[in-house]
Enzyme design. Structure first.
Site, PDB file in Angstrom:
ATOM      1  N   ASP A 172       0.884  -1.036   0.071  1.00  0.00           N
ATOM      2  CA  ASP A 172       0.020  -0.171  -0.065  1.00  0.00           C
ATOM      3  C   ASP A 172       0.868   1.217   0.061  1.00  0.00           C
ATOM      4  OD1 ASP A 172      -2.434   1.576   0.378  1.00  0.00           O
ATOM      5  OD2 ASP A 172      -1.572   1.691   2.546  1.00  0.00           O
ATOM      6  N   LYS A 200      -9.006  -4.661  -3.323  1.00  0.00           N
ATOM      7  CA  LYS A 200      -7.604  -4.908  -3.649  1.00  0.00           C
ATOM      8  C   LYS A 200      -7.472  -6.337  -3.467  1.00  0.00           C
ATOM      9  CE  LYS A 200      -5.451  -0.830  -1.437  1.00  0.00           C
ATOM     10  NZ  LYS A 200      -4.500  -0.318  -0.450  1.00  0.00           N
ATOM     11  N   ASP A 233      -2.273  -1.098   5.659  1.00  0.00           N
ATOM     12  CA  ASP A 233      -2.526  -0.517   6.862  1.00  0.00           C
ATOM     13  C   ASP A 233      -3.990   0.098   7.213  1.00  0.00           C
ATOM     14  OD1 ASP A 233      -2.871   1.712   5.056  1.00  0.00           O
ATOM     15  OD2 ASP A 233      -2.903   2.981   6.733  1.00  0.00           O
ATOM     16  N   ASP A 253      -7.188  -2.865   2.565  1.00  0.00           N
ATOM     17  CA  ASP A 253      -6.141  -3.960   2.445  1.00  0.00           C
ATOM     18  C   ASP A 253      -6.571  -5.484   3.037  1.00  0.00           C
ATOM     19  OD1 ASP A 253      -3.998  -2.344   1.421  1.00  0.00           O
ATOM     20  OD2 ASP A 253      -3.957  -1.434   3.473  1.00  0.00           O
TER      21      ASP A 253
END
Length: 228
Positions: free
Chosen positions: A11, A155, A178, A182
């Site tokens: 990320d 994602k 984070d 994610d």
């Protein structure tokens, strides 16, 4: 016996950055020297991760807009998944209720988005979620913006599609991130690291949580991945 270094997904915001939102220059060399493919997977619009890859000096392999957009230099294919028009309807109705996206007159946050729209965190979340649900859409709270995106676009799905194009299995990858956006990818990769500043959704989905935050946490995760 030495272990092989896995391919890496990473990320940007909150992971490669410092506490003020700037990319920490210390992440550049480790990314450039990583011996396996690096995929930058972000909620940002496509130009941001493409530019990051260019400035770092790594091949352009990106998943943007929370999985809605992807580009691989390996096959020179740019793909989009998601309903930008539905996201626009949500934001239009949000405005009709008296709210704003919150980015000012020149909205650079959404200027190049192809599959979703983002709303500032200083705007009310609940009416946005209600309007999104009415359109069959989902809202990600990344800690940096509220993202109105299509259900099933995340994602995890984006990284999985990229892996097929790379002829790699998603469970070969290690990932560092984070935020709740994610989490879907964390559940698919072989080894997932949440940095210490991550939200609870990301931490619960990760295999590990670093002691350090932001870019320090990313560098800590890389050390752990190398030695695993």
């Amino acid at each position: 016996m030495a272990t092989m270094t896995p391919p890496l997904a990473v990320d940007i915001d909150g992971t490669l950055t410092d506490g003020e939102g700037a990319v920490d220059p210390r992440v550049m060399t480790p990314l450039r020297e990583w011996p396996e493919p690096v995929v930058v997977a972000t909620g940002k619009a496509l130009p941001y991760p493409v530019a990051l890859c260019s400035f770092v000096g790594i091949p352009t392999r990106v998943v943007a807009e929370n999985g809605g957009a992807a580009y691989l230099v390996d096959d020179d294919q740019l793909t989009f998944v998601g309903d930008r028009e539905a996201a626009q309807r949500v934001v239009t109705r949000y405005r009709e209720q008296g709210y704003e996206p919150g980015w000012g007159e020149v909205d650079l946050t959404n200027r190049w988005r192809e599959t979703e729209l983002a709303v500032s965190l200083d705007q009310p979340l609940e009416p946005l979620k209600e309007l999104a649900a009415a359109e069959g859409m989902h809202v990600f709270d990344t800690g940096y913006a509220y993202h109105v995106t299509s259900r099933g676009v995340d994602k995890g799905a984006g990284l999985e599609a990229v892996c097929r194009r790379l002829d790699r299995s998603v469970d070969e990858f290690a990932m560092v991130g984070d935020s709740e956006n994610d989490a879907a990818a964390f559940e698919l990769v072989g080894d997932a690291y949440a940095v210490a500043n991550a939200d609870e959704t990301a931490k619960l989905a990760a295999d590990h949580t670093t002691e350090a935050s932001y870019a320090d946490g990313f560098l800590e995760a890389l050390d752990a991945i190398r030695s695993a």
